[in-house]
Design a protein around this motif. Structure first.
Motif, mmCIF file in Angstrom:
data_model
loop_
_atom_site.group_PDB
_atom_site.id
_atom_site.type_symbol
_atom_site.label_atom_id
_atom_site.label_comp_id
_atom_site.label_asym_id
_atom_site.label_seq_id
_atom_site.Cartn_x
_atom_site.Cartn_y
_atom_site.Cartn_z
ATOM 1 N N ALA A 176 -7.003 -5.109 -1.160
ATOM 2 C CA ALA A 176 -6.159 -4.840 -2.322
ATOM 3 C C ALA A 176 -6.274 -3.385 -2.752
ATOM 4 C CB ALA A 176 -6.537 -5.772 -3.474
ATOM 5 N N LEU A 177 -7.488 -2.849 -2.719
ATOM 6 C CA LEU A 177 -7.674 -1.452 -3.114
ATOM 7 C C LEU A 177 -6.969 -0.501 -2.163
ATOM 8 C CD1 LEU A 177 -11.408 -1.445 -4.234
ATOM 9 C CD2 LEU A 177 -9.394 -1.192 -5.674
ATOM 10 N N ARG A 178 -7.007 -0.798 -0.869
ATOM 11 C CA ARG A 178 -6.308 0.062 0.098
ATOM 12 C C ARG A 178 -4.801 0.027 -0.137
ATOM 13 N NH1 ARG A 178 -10.555 -1.749 3.494
ATOM 14 N NH2 ARG A 178 -9.321 -3.489 4.265
ATOM 15 N N LEU A 179 -4.260 -1.150 -0.428
ATOM 16 C CA LEU A 179 -2.827 -1.252 -0.713
ATOM 17 C C LEU A 179 -2.470 -0.538 -2.017
ATOM 18 C CD1 LEU A 179 -2.142 -4.941 0.292
ATOM 19 C CD2 LEU A 179 -1.157 -2.912 1.351
ATOM 20 N N GLU A 190 -3.970 1.994 -3.306
ATOM 21 C CA GLU A 190 -4.020 3.434 -3.077
ATOM 22 C C GLU A 190 -2.670 3.968 -2.608
ATOM 23 O OE1 GLU A 190 -7.276 4.043 -0.354
ATOM 24 O OE2 GLU A 190 -8.266 5.301 -1.826
ATOM 25 N N LYS A 191 -1.967 3.181 -1.788
ATOM 26 C CA LYS A 191 -0.667 3.609 -1.290
ATOM 27 C C LYS A 191 0.365 3.674 -2.411
ATOM 28 C CE LYS A 191 -1.477 1.717 3.293
ATOM 29 N NZ LYS A 191 -1.126 0.690 4.260
ATOM 30 N N CYS A 192 0.193 2.834 -3.434
ATOM 31 C CA CYS A 192 1.140 2.788 -4.545
ATOM 32 C C CYS A 192 0.812 3.806 -5.643
ATOM 33 C CB CYS A 192 1.163 1.401 -5.170
ATOM 34 S SG CYS A 192 1.772 0.113 -4.073
ATOM 35 N N LEU A 193 -0.413 4.287 -5.695
ATOM 36 C CA LEU A 193 -0.842 5.147 -6.795
ATOM 37 C C LEU A 193 0.023 6.380 -7.023
ATOM 38 C CD1 LEU A 193 -4.725 5.005 -6.684
ATOM 39 C CD2 LEU A 193 -3.190 4.029 -8.388
ATOM 40 N N PHE A 204 3.435 -4.106 -4.889
ATOM 41 C CA PHE A 204 2.021 -4.207 -4.534
ATOM 42 C C PHE A 204 1.613 -5.667 -4.349
ATOM 43 C CE2 PHE A 204 -2.208 -5.115 -6.288
ATOM 44 C CZ PHE A 204 -2.984 -4.566 -5.287
ATOM 45 N N LEU A 205 1.992 -6.515 -5.294
ATOM 46 C CA LEU A 205 1.620 -7.928 -5.197
ATOM 47 C C LEU A 205 2.244 -8.585 -3.967
ATOM 48 C CD1 LEU A 205 1.824 -8.965 -8.945
ATOM 49 C CD2 LEU A 205 -0.223 -8.682 -7.561
ATOM 50 N N ASP A 206 3.492 -8.262 -3.672
ATOM 51 C CA ASP A 206 4.145 -8.811 -2.472
ATOM 52 C C ASP A 206 3.411 -8.383 -1.212
ATOM 53 O OD1 ASP A 206 6.037 -10.040 -4.050
ATOM 54 O OD2 ASP A 206 7.583 -8.508 -3.715
ATOM 55 N N ALA A 225 1.438 -10.835 1.332
ATOM 56 C CA ALA A 225 1.842 -10.845 2.742
ATOM 57 C C ALA A 225 0.664 -10.534 3.641
ATOM 58 C CB ALA A 225 2.968 -9.840 2.977
ATOM 59 N N GLY A 226 -0.209 -9.613 3.206
ATOM 60 C CA GLY A 226 -1.388 -9.241 3.984
ATOM 61 C C GLY A 226 -2.429 -10.332 4.037
ATOM 62 N N ASN A 227 -2.367 -11.284 3.102
ATOM 63 C CA ASN A 227 -3.312 -12.394 3.070
ATOM 64 C C ASN A 227 -2.678 -13.690 3.526
ATOM 65 O OD1 ASN A 227 -5.717 -11.178 2.138
ATOM 66 N ND2 ASN A 227 -4.784 -10.963 0.127
#
Length: 131
Positions: A94-97, A99-102, A119-121, A125-127
């Motif tokens: 979640a933190l890596r994802l 970071e991309k949105c920050l 971000f939530l989507d 999807a990643g999980n």
């Protein structure tokens, strides 16, 4: 030892920091691989780097220990015991994802909702869609 640690923590921020901030910086440095397994963490060096006493640093080290990132035994030098390679936790993903949105989070509040939804989507999807 101290040079690797201080380089991984990055430059000293312009604002006052606390133990939570330091814990986040340590976690980021460890999970990114900037602080490899076996790196010794000097409380005094970290405190000097941030211009603080050792109390908030001890708080940060306890947080990192609770996350399983370091081995922290009283009266012994804390040591990194986790790495990016073996940190596959949901929080790390979640933190890596996030970071991309920050870079887009400096928008007005009415534009923030779509960024958070994206971000939530991406996280779901990643999980495999579980949540």
């Amino acid at each position: 030892m101290c040079e690797v640690l201080l380089n991984a923590l990055g430059p000293r921020p312009d604002r006052q920091v606390d133990g939570v901030f330091i814990a986040g910086q340590l976690a980021l440095a460890i999970t990114s691989g900037a602080l490899p397994i076996g790196t010794k963490l000097s409380q005094q060096s970290i405190a000097n780097h941030y211009g603080l006493s050792r109390m908030p640093v001890r708080e940060a080290l306890r947080c990192a220990q609770a996350k399983g990132l370091i081995s922290y035994v009283p009266n012994h030098t804390p040591v990194v015991v986790a790495s990016a390679a073996n940190d596959d936790s949901d929080l790390a993903k979640a933190l890596r994802l996030l970071e991309k949105c920050l870079p887009r989070l400096d928008r007005p509040n009415d534009e923030l909702a779509p960024v958070v939804a994206e971000f939530l989507d991406a996280y779901q999807a990643g999980n495999g869609g579980d949540q």
